[in-house]
Scaffold this active site. Structure first.
Site, PDB file in Angstrom:
ATOM      1  N   CYS A  52       0.838  -1.203   0.000  1.00 33.68           N
ATOM      2  CA  CYS A  52       0.000   0.000   0.000  1.00 33.68           C
ATOM      3  C   CYS A  52       0.873   1.252   0.000  1.00 33.68           C
ATOM      4  CB  CYS A  52      -0.904  -0.008   1.227  1.00 33.68           C
ATOM      5  SG  CYS A  52      -1.743   1.561   1.496  1.00 33.68           S
ATOM      6  N   CYS A  55       0.432   3.231   3.468  1.00 34.08           N
ATOM      7  CA  CYS A  55       0.819   2.699   4.771  1.00 34.08           C
ATOM      8  C   CYS A  55       2.139   3.333   5.241  1.00 34.08           C
ATOM      9  CB  CYS A  55       0.962   1.178   4.701  1.00 34.08           C
ATOM     10  SG  CYS A  55      -0.587   0.283   4.979  1.00 34.08           S
ATOM     11  N   ASN A  77       0.151  15.525  -3.166  1.00 32.55           N
ATOM     12  CA  ASN A  77      -0.213  14.480  -4.118  1.00 32.55           C
ATOM     13  C   ASN A  77       0.881  14.347  -5.180  1.00 32.55           C
ATOM     14  OD1 ASN A  77      -1.538  12.905  -6.177  1.00 32.55           O
ATOM     15  ND2 ASN A  77      -3.472  13.464  -5.204  1.00 32.55           N
ATOM     16  N   ASP A  78       1.382  13.119  -5.374  1.00 30.56           N
ATOM     17  CA  ASP A  78       2.457  12.892  -6.338  1.00 30.56           C
ATOM     18  C   ASP A  78       1.964  13.044  -7.787  1.00 30.56           C
ATOM     19  OD1 ASP A  78       4.461  12.172  -4.335  1.00 30.56           O
ATOM     20  OD2 ASP A  78       3.270  10.350  -4.038  1.00 30.56           O
ATOM     21  N   HIS A 115      -4.242   0.329   7.957  1.00 30.53           N
ATOM     22  CA  HIS A 115      -4.741   0.078   6.606  1.00 30.53           C
ATOM     23  C   HIS A 115      -6.180  -0.440   6.612  1.00 30.53           C
ATOM     24  CE1 HIS A 115      -4.138  -0.905   2.329  1.00 30.53           C
ATOM     25  NE2 HIS A 115      -4.829  -2.009   2.566  1.00 30.53           N
ATOM     26  N   ASN A 155     -13.205  10.174  -0.974  1.00 34.07           N
ATOM     27  CA  ASN A 155     -13.843   9.337  -1.965  1.00 34.07           C
ATOM     28  C   ASN A 155     -13.645   7.915  -1.476  1.00 34.07           C
ATOM     29  OD1 ASN A 155     -15.175   9.128  -4.348  1.00 34.07           O
ATOM     30  ND2 ASN A 155     -13.314   8.932  -5.567  1.00 34.07           N
ATOM     31  N   SER A 163      -9.442   3.110  -5.455  1.00 36.67           N
ATOM     32  CA  SER A 163      -8.842   1.777  -5.527  1.00 36.67           C
ATOM     33  C   SER A 163      -8.172   1.356  -4.224  1.00 36.67           C
ATOM     34  CB  SER A 163      -7.823   1.749  -6.660  1.00 36.67           C
ATOM     35  OG  SER A 163      -6.938   2.840  -6.513  1.00 36.67           O
ATOM     36  N   HIS A 166      -7.084   1.949   2.122  1.00 31.65           N
ATOM     37  CA  HIS A 166      -6.448   2.652   3.248  1.00 31.65           C
ATOM     38  C   HIS A 166      -7.226   3.963   3.495  1.00 31.65           C
ATOM     39  CE1 HIS A 166      -2.695   3.157   5.720  1.00 31.65           C
ATOM     40  NE2 HIS A 166      -3.375   4.261   5.936  1.00 31.65           N
ATOM     41  N   HIS A 168      -8.283   7.398   3.708  1.00 25.53           N
ATOM     42  CA  HIS A 168      -7.630   8.642   3.291  1.00 25.53           C
ATOM     43  C   HIS A 168      -8.611   9.551   2.564  1.00 25.53           C
ATOM     44  CE1 HIS A 168      -7.636   6.424  -0.493  1.00 25.53           C
ATOM     45  NE2 HIS A 168      -7.442   7.582  -1.119  1.00 25.53           N
ATOM     46  N   GLN A 170      -8.646  13.654   0.343  1.00 27.62           N
ATOM     47  CA  GLN A 170      -7.803  14.563  -0.433  1.00 27.62           C
ATOM     48  C   GLN A 170      -8.192  16.005  -0.157  1.00 27.62           C
ATOM     49  OE1 GLN A 170      -6.963  13.675  -4.547  1.00 27.62           O
ATOM     50  NE2 GLN A 170      -7.975  11.701  -4.401  1.00 27.62           N
TER      51      GLN A 170
END
Ligand code: H2U
Ligand code: ZN
Length: 348
Positions: A52, A55, A77-78, A115, A155, A163, A166, A168, A170
Site C-alpha cells: 500500500c 501505509c 499528491n504525487d 490500513h 472518496n 482503488s 487505506h 484517506h 484529499q
C-alpha cells in the site's frame, strides 16, 4: 394540498443551494428488506499492507517514502491535478473558445496508519486528529496568495472509483471557486442579502422543528437527509453555530464533529451491512480574504447505494439529459437511517 398529499405523488423539489430541481417519484419506492442484506464475505484486511502506497514506511510513486506516522498524515499528491507554479494565461475566441490557466495544490490526507480501518471504525481521538488536520490545512492553504477555495473530500470505496481501501481523503485548493462552491456561494449570498439571516441557519431551524428528515444530532452538529436530496441516502451535516470554516470550530465542537462523523459512517455501514461507499466533503467559505458572514460550514455525503451492498443508483438516461430523479423520499431515507443500530455491525 398539504405536504403529505403532495409528496405521495410525483413531484419536484427545489434545492436552494444549487437552485436546481429534483424529481421525486415515491410510488416507485421499495423498502430495502432485511433479506436484501447480502452475505458479502467480510475480508479480514491486514492492519499493514506492504504493497500500500499510503501505509507508514512504504514507498510512494515518484520515489518518496512515507514516514512511520502514527496519526493523520498529509503529503503533496504525487500526481497533483493542480500545480502551484502554473503561469497565468488566458485565451478567448468569440466567447466560444475560452480557457484560463489554473494554479493550485493537491494534497492527500491519510486518516490513520491502520490500513484496515475506516472513519466508522476509528477511535474518537483519531478522528479528532483528522478534524484538526483538515482545519490546519484550510488555514494554511487558504492563506496562500492565489488560493480562493479549499476543497476537503473523501472518496470511499471501489464503487466510487477509489482503488485503495487505506483510510484517506484529499484536499484540492485552487485559484478560483469550483462550480459547486460558486453556485452555493451565490445562493447563500443572495439569501443573506435579502433576509439578513443565513440560508442554512434558517433551513436548520425548519428541519429541527419538523423532525422529519433529521437522522442524528449532537450538541454541536446535525445530520439530516436534505429535503432536496438526489442520491438515495444523501445526507447533509451542518454545524449548529454559524461559522464559515473548520478552523473556527472550538475544542468541543471539533470533538462533536469527530463524534458525528463516526455516527454517520456507522449508520451508513449498518444500513446494508457493508463498508458503505460515498463521496463526502466539506464546503467552507471562499478564501478570498472577505469575511463571508453568509457562509455556514457543512458537509455533503453522496453515497451511490440504493437497495443493498451491490445495487446502486445510476445517474443515467433522464438524469443525464433532463434532471435527477429519486424513488424513495428524503423522509423515508431519513427514517431508515434513524432506525439502524448506533453501533457498528462488526463491533456487535
Ligand atoms: P483516491 O482517493 O482516488 O484513491 O486517490 C488517492 C490519491 O493518491 C490520488 O489522487 C495519489 C493519487 O494521485 N497518489 C500519490 O500521491 N502517490 C502515490 O504513490 C499513489 C497515489
Ligand atoms: Zn495502507
Amino acid at each position: 394540498m398539504n405536504f403529505s398529499e403532495l409528496v405521495s405523488r410525483p413531484h419536484r423539489r427545489f434545492n436552494p443551494l444549487t437552485r436546481e430541481w429534483v424529481l421525486v417519484s415515491p410510488y416507485r419506492s421499495e423498502r430495502p428488506w432485511q433479506g436484501q442484506v447480502e452475505n458479502v464475505p467480510v475480508e479480514a484486511a491486514a492492519a499493514y499492507d506492504p504493497n500500500c502506497y499510503l501505509c507508514p514506511g512504504n514507498a510512494r510513486a515518484g520515489g518518496l517514502t512515507n514516514p512511520a506516522y502514527t496519526e493523520a498524515f498529509v503529503f503533496d499528491n504525487d500526481f497533483a491535478a493542480l500545480q502551484p507554479d502554473t503561469p497565468a494565461g488566458e485565451v478567448e475566441e468569440k466567447g466560444l473558445l475560452v480557457a484560463r490557466s489554473e494554479a493550485g495544490r493537491c494534497r492527500v490526507v491519510c486518516f490513520s496508519p491502520r490500513h484496515d480501518l475506516t472513519m466508522a471504525r476509528m477511535s474518537l481521538p483519531e478522528l479528532r486528529r483528522v478534524v484538526d488536520t483538515w482545519a490546519e490545512e484550510f488555514l494554511e492553504l487558504g492563506s496562500l496568495p492565489n488560493i480562493r477555495s479549499v476543497q476537503v473530500f473523501e472518496n470511499r470505496g471501489a464503487m466510487m472509483g477509489c482503488s485503495n481501501p487505506h483510510p484517506h481523503g484529499q484536499i484540492w485548493a485552487n485559484q478560483t471557486l469550483p462550480n459547486e462552491l460558486a453556485q452555493e456561494q451565490a445562493s447563500l449570498g443572495d439569501y443573506y442579502r435579502s433576509h439578513a439571516a443565513t440560508l442554512l441557519g434558517d433551513y436548520l431551524a425548519l428541519e429541527l422543528e419538523k423532525q422529519e428528515r433529521v437522522v442524528w444530532v449532537n450538541e454541536h452538529f446535525i445530520l439530516l437527509v436534505p429535503y432536496w436530496a438526489v442520491w438515495p441516502f444523501e445526507t447533509l451535516l451542518v454545524s449548529r453555530r454559524c461559522l464559515s470554516a473548520l478552523h473556527e470550530l472550538n475544542d468541543e465542537e471539533r470533538d462533536a464533529l469527530a463524534d458525528i462523523l463516526r455516527q454517520t459512517t456507522v449508520r451508513y455501514d449498518n444500513l446494508f451491512k457493508t463498508s458503505f461507499p460515498y463521496t463526502m466533503g466539506f464546503h467552507q467559505r471562499p478564501t478570498d480574504g472577505e469575511a463571508h458572514p453568509e457562509f455556514h460550514l457543512h458537509a455533503h455525503f453522496y453515497p451511490p447505494l440504493l437497495r443493498s451492498a451491490t445495487v446502486r443508483k445510476f445517474m443515467v438516461g433522464y438524469e443525464m439529459l433532463a434532471m435527477p430523479q429519486r424513488d424513495i423520499t428524503a423522509e423515508t431515507a431519513a427514517q431508515w437511517l434513524r432506525e439502524v443500530p448506533a453501533r457498528h455491525y462488526l463491533d456487535l
